[in-house]
Design a protein around this motif. Sequence first.
Motif, PDB file in Angstrom:
ATOM      1  N   ARG A   1     118.773  47.173  39.463  1.00  0.00           N
ATOM      2  CA  ARG A   1     117.734  47.054  38.834  1.00  0.00           C
ATOM      3  C   ARG A   1     117.564  47.952  37.519  1.00  0.00           C
ATOM      4  O   ARG A   1     117.993  49.194  37.565  1.00  0.00           O
ATOM      5  CB  ARG A   1     116.622  47.561  39.703  1.00  0.00           C
ATOM      6  CG  ARG A   1     115.201  47.375  39.267  1.00  0.00           C
ATOM      7  CD  ARG A   1     114.125  47.753  40.331  1.00  0.00           C
ATOM      8  NE  ARG A   1     113.955  46.767  41.288  1.00  0.00           N
ATOM      9  CZ  ARG A   1     113.047  46.671  42.257  1.00  0.00           C
ATOM     10  NH1 ARG A   1     112.156  47.446  42.108  1.00  0.00           N
ATOM     11  NH2 ARG A   1     112.924  45.587  42.950  1.00  0.00           N
TER      12      ARG A   1
ATOM     13  N   LYS B   1     118.197  42.837  55.481  1.00  0.00           N
ATOM     14  CA  LYS B   1     117.880  41.283  55.105  1.00  0.00           C
ATOM     15  C   LYS B   1     119.344  40.638  55.419  1.00  0.00           C
ATOM     16  O   LYS B   1     119.165  39.430  55.951  1.00  0.00           O
ATOM     17  CB  LYS B   1     117.814  41.566  53.597  1.00  0.00           C
ATOM     18  CG  LYS B   1     117.390  39.944  53.035  1.00  0.00           C
ATOM     19  CD  LYS B   1     117.294  40.163  51.387  1.00  0.00           C
ATOM     20  CE  LYS B   1     116.382  41.406  51.324  1.00  0.00           C
ATOM     21  NZ  LYS B   1     115.893  41.314  49.768  1.00  0.00           N
TER      22      LYS B   1
ATOM     23  N   ASP C   1     119.173  42.312  39.929  1.00  0.00           N
ATOM     24  CA  ASP C   1     117.717  42.355  40.551  1.00  0.00           C
ATOM     25  C   ASP C   1     116.784  42.446  39.144  1.00  0.00           C
ATOM     26  O   ASP C   1     117.165  41.769  38.046  1.00  0.00           O
ATOM     27  CB  ASP C   1     117.596  43.659  41.281  1.00  0.00           C
ATOM     28  CG  ASP C   1     116.521  44.064  41.979  1.00  0.00           C
ATOM     29  OD1 ASP C   1     116.309  43.119  43.126  1.00  0.00           O
ATOM     30  OD2 ASP C   1     115.641  44.864  41.592  1.00  0.00           O
ATOM     31  N   VAL C   2     115.652  43.108  39.320  1.00  0.00           N
ATOM     32  CA  VAL C   2     114.742  43.119  38.291  1.00  0.00           C
ATOM     33  C   VAL C   2     115.399  43.320  36.847  1.00  0.00           C
ATOM     34  O   VAL C   2     116.006  44.543  36.921  1.00  0.00           O
ATOM     35  CB  VAL C   2     113.586  44.151  38.608  1.00  0.00           C
ATOM     36  CG1 VAL C   2     112.683  44.063  37.328  1.00  0.00           C
ATOM     37  CG2 VAL C   2     112.824  43.629  40.149  1.00  0.00           C
TER      38      VAL C   2
ATOM     39  N   GLY D   1     103.738  37.588  39.445  1.00  0.00           N
ATOM     40  CA  GLY D   1     105.078  37.851  38.902  1.00  0.00           C
ATOM     41  C   GLY D   1     105.774  36.501  38.565  1.00  0.00           C
ATOM     42  O   GLY D   1     105.783  35.793  39.413  1.00  0.00           O
TER      43      GLY D   1
ATOM     44  N   ASN E   1     112.621  35.450  37.774  1.00  0.00           N
ATOM     45  CA  ASN E   1     113.296  34.795  38.365  1.00  0.00           C
ATOM     46  C   ASN E   1     112.866  34.084  39.572  1.00  0.00           C
ATOM     47  O   ASN E   1     112.630  32.887  39.901  1.00  0.00           O
ATOM     48  CB  ASN E   1     114.843  35.443  38.546  1.00  0.00           C
ATOM     49  CG  ASN E   1     115.741  34.416  39.313  1.00  0.00           C
ATOM     50  OD1 ASN E   1     115.993  34.743  40.353  1.00  0.00           O
ATOM     51  ND2 ASN E   1     116.340  33.722  38.620  1.00  0.00           N
ATOM     52  N   ALA E   2     112.514  35.173  40.678  1.00  0.00           N
ATOM     53  CA  ALA E   2     111.982  34.853  41.948  1.00  0.00           C
ATOM     54  C   ALA E   2     110.633  33.941  41.979  1.00  0.00           C
ATOM     55  O   ALA E   2     110.489  32.855  42.270  1.00  0.00           O
ATOM     56  CB  ALA E   2     111.897  36.037  42.764  1.00  0.00           C
TER      57      ALA E   2
ATOM     58  N   SER F   1     101.001  34.974  37.289  1.00  0.00           N
ATOM     59  CA  SER F   1     100.613  36.105  36.540  1.00  0.00           C
ATOM     60  C   SER F   1     102.045  36.779  36.100  1.00  0.00           C
ATOM     61  O   SER F   1     103.000  36.620  36.910  1.00  0.00           O
ATOM     62  CB  SER F   1      99.859  37.389  37.370  1.00  0.00           C
ATOM     63  OG  SER F   1     100.646  37.780  38.315  1.00  0.00           O
ATOM     64  N   ASP F   2     102.159  37.903  35.464  1.00  0.00           N
ATOM     65  CA  ASP F   2     103.028  38.702  34.879  1.00  0.00           C
ATOM     66  C   ASP F   2     102.459  39.883  34.616  1.00  0.00           C
ATOM     67  O   ASP F   2     101.214  40.243  34.813  1.00  0.00           O
ATOM     68  CB  ASP F   2     104.004  38.429  34.061  1.00  0.00           C
ATOM     69  CG  ASP F   2     103.525  37.825  32.578  1.00  0.00           C
ATOM     70  OD1 ASP F   2     102.080  38.553  32.329  1.00  0.00           O
ATOM     71  OD2 ASP F   2     103.797  37.049  31.965  1.00  0.00           O
TER      72      ASP F   2
ATOM     73  N   ASN G   1      95.602  40.901  37.956  1.00  0.00           N
ATOM     74  CA  ASN G   1      96.605  40.774  39.089  1.00  0.00           C
ATOM     75  C   ASN G   1      95.975  40.969  40.415  1.00  0.00           C
ATOM     76  O   ASN G   1      96.131  40.266  41.324  1.00  0.00           O
ATOM     77  CB  ASN G   1      97.801  41.655  38.908  1.00  0.00           C
ATOM     78  CG  ASN G   1      98.843  40.933  38.197  1.00  0.00           C
ATOM     79  OD1 ASN G   1      99.645  40.167  38.863  1.00  0.00           O
ATOM     80  ND2 ASN G   1      99.161  41.202  36.717  1.00  0.00           N
TER      81      ASN G   1
ATOM     82  N   ALA H   1     105.615  38.196  43.840  1.00  0.00           N
ATOM     83  CA  ALA H   1     106.972  38.027  43.388  1.00  0.00           C
ATOM     84  C   ALA H   1     107.215  39.053  42.250  1.00  0.00           C
ATOM     85  O   ALA H   1     108.114  38.758  41.384  1.00  0.00           O
ATOM     86  CB  ALA H   1     107.404  36.667  42.875  1.00  0.00           C
ATOM     87  N   ALA H   2     106.563  40.248  42.169  1.00  0.00           N
ATOM     88  CA  ALA H   2     106.763  41.155  41.174  1.00  0.00           C
ATOM     89  C   ALA H   2     107.539  42.339  42.052  1.00  0.00           C
ATOM     90  O   ALA H   2     108.574  42.450  41.829  1.00  0.00           O
ATOM     91  CB  ALA H   2     105.600  41.502  40.739  1.00  0.00           C
ATOM     92  N   LEU H   3     106.816  43.231  42.084  1.00  0.00           N
ATOM     93  CA  LEU H   3     107.343  44.800  42.661  1.00  0.00           C
ATOM     94  C   LEU H   3     106.712  45.117  44.054  1.00  0.00           C
ATOM     95  O   LEU H   3     106.020  44.528  44.443  1.00  0.00           O
ATOM     96  CB  LEU H   3     107.330  45.630  41.664  1.00  0.00           C
ATOM     97  CG  LEU H   3     108.023  45.424  40.252  1.00  0.00           C
ATOM     98  CD1 LEU H   3     107.580  46.582  39.159  1.00  0.00           C
ATOM     99  CD2 LEU H   3     109.640  45.485  40.384  1.00  0.00           C
TER     100      LEU H   3
ATOM    101  N   ALA I   1     108.540  36.972  48.180  1.00  0.00           N
ATOM    102  CA  ALA I   1     109.404  36.804  47.307  1.00  0.00           C
ATOM    103  C   ALA I   1     109.682  38.369  46.781  1.00  0.00           C
ATOM    104  O   ALA I   1     111.164  38.488  46.505  1.00  0.00           O
ATOM    105  CB  ALA I   1     109.214  35.961  46.124  1.00  0.00           C
TER     106      ALA I   1
ATOM    107  N   GLY J   1     118.709  35.068  47.781  1.00  0.00           N
ATOM    108  CA  GLY J   1     119.468  35.567  46.754  1.00  0.00           C
ATOM    109  C   GLY J   1     120.632  36.085  47.515  1.00  0.00           C
ATOM    110  O   GLY J   1     121.785  35.844  46.770  1.00  0.00           O
TER     111      GLY J   1
END
Length: 417
Positions: free
Chosen positions: A73, A93, A145-146, A217, A220-221, A240-241, A279, A293-295, A315, A345
């Motif tokens: 990341r 995982k 990753d991010v 988010g 990618n994901a 959103s982002d 958000n 799907a953000a953090l 995600a 992933g």
Amino acid sequence: MSDVNPYQSLRTQIDEAAQYLDVADGQIERLKTPERVLETNLSVEMDDGSIEVFRAYRSQFNGDRGPYKGGIRYHPGVTRDEVKALSGWMVYKTATSDIPLGGGKGGIVIDPSDYSEAELERITRAFAEELTPLIGVDRDVPAPDVNTGQREMNWIKDTYETIENTTEPGVITGKDISSGGSEGRVEATGRSTVVAASEAFEYLGKDLEGATVAVQGYGNAGWIAAKLIYEMGANVVAVSDSSGGIYREESFDPVAVKEFKRETGSVVGYPDADRELTNDELLTLDVDLLVPAALENAIDEQLAPDIAADVISEAANGPITPAADEILREEDVLVVPDILANAGGVVVSYFEWVQNRQRFYWSEDRVNEELDETIVDQFQTLIDAYESRDLPSLRIAAYVVALERVIDAGEEAGTWP
Ligand code: NAD
């Protein structure tokens, strides 16, 4: 967003699941602690000739089931504890997905948008040089990753291969197809998030067709999850982002929103939106499915009581704090945990690694079929454990199943010396 320490969250999650297992305390401590963490400072020349120092980490959490596996990341918020947590989540995982890999994770404390491509290449290659003695196709296999992707993976692979005087594409996954990447890898995380959500809907007897979806988010994901679920007939009503969110009652076309974000840098300002939203407003919308799907820590105990979604498919890694998780459990929100929902992933990374080792490449259809089968089978395994052992949540079921698999592998190997 809460500042709960993600490593503490991981430890709490393992403790919760351990109550349902017959394991000694020492053994549990081992399963909550990384085997080793590299902390290094990269001195790199900038375009103007100055030198800048970047802190970087690689945590190798557990290798009982196979080589350490996990992404790298690039983010200003990277910390040693965050990397430790992310590497532990990778262990559970890979075990939940039942693929023969362990868990690792890395990161550089950096905002990549502040640097030129040439600077980013030098920074990445400096990190790759530090990583070279630790990684290897049978030792530790990084991935994106991010804020990292195929470009960074290709630089790391090339640096490793140059230093080691070899060709070994399986030393890293998430590569470009022309450098030994796999079909379907870019879409894999969003795909597993959606396949897992669809299984959850089926389990609840709910229809995905026409269901409302909010995605936090749009990287990618998140964007791939939005695209695939839209293709399955759901309405993506909010996305959103990091700049904020947008809402459209009739559903966005995720591809058009992605194109707008590519051109302007954000989803905010998209002309077909009914309105903008924060958000937190997005996360508390009354939708059928919420995809964080953000953090980490997006949903904390302050926000959890306001969550109105029926199903959450994680995600992102660790988007719900343990205290929030307990509240959602009480409110009967079905949470498909990150260690299954976003496992696509790493599952397709595993397929990439297998293809690299065999020097034999699969079609996209084969990759997607094998991925879907893995997620559907393991979702069923979690449901079986959840119901037959009367466990409080799918997350605890996932940790119980995964811990048993890691413990079995560790016991098989024994303790030495
Ligand atoms: P990315 O960098 O491509 O996208 C991240 C997105 O989140 C961006 O759109 C960014 O603007 C947005 N974002 C950042 N902070 C935000 C905030 N506070 N509120 C709303 N949006 C915010 O990263 P990614 O690869 O999509 O990863 C996202 C998450 O998925 C991470 O938790 C990552 O660990 C996890 N994940 C990714 C993969 C993968 O293969 N890419 C695999 C497993 C898990």
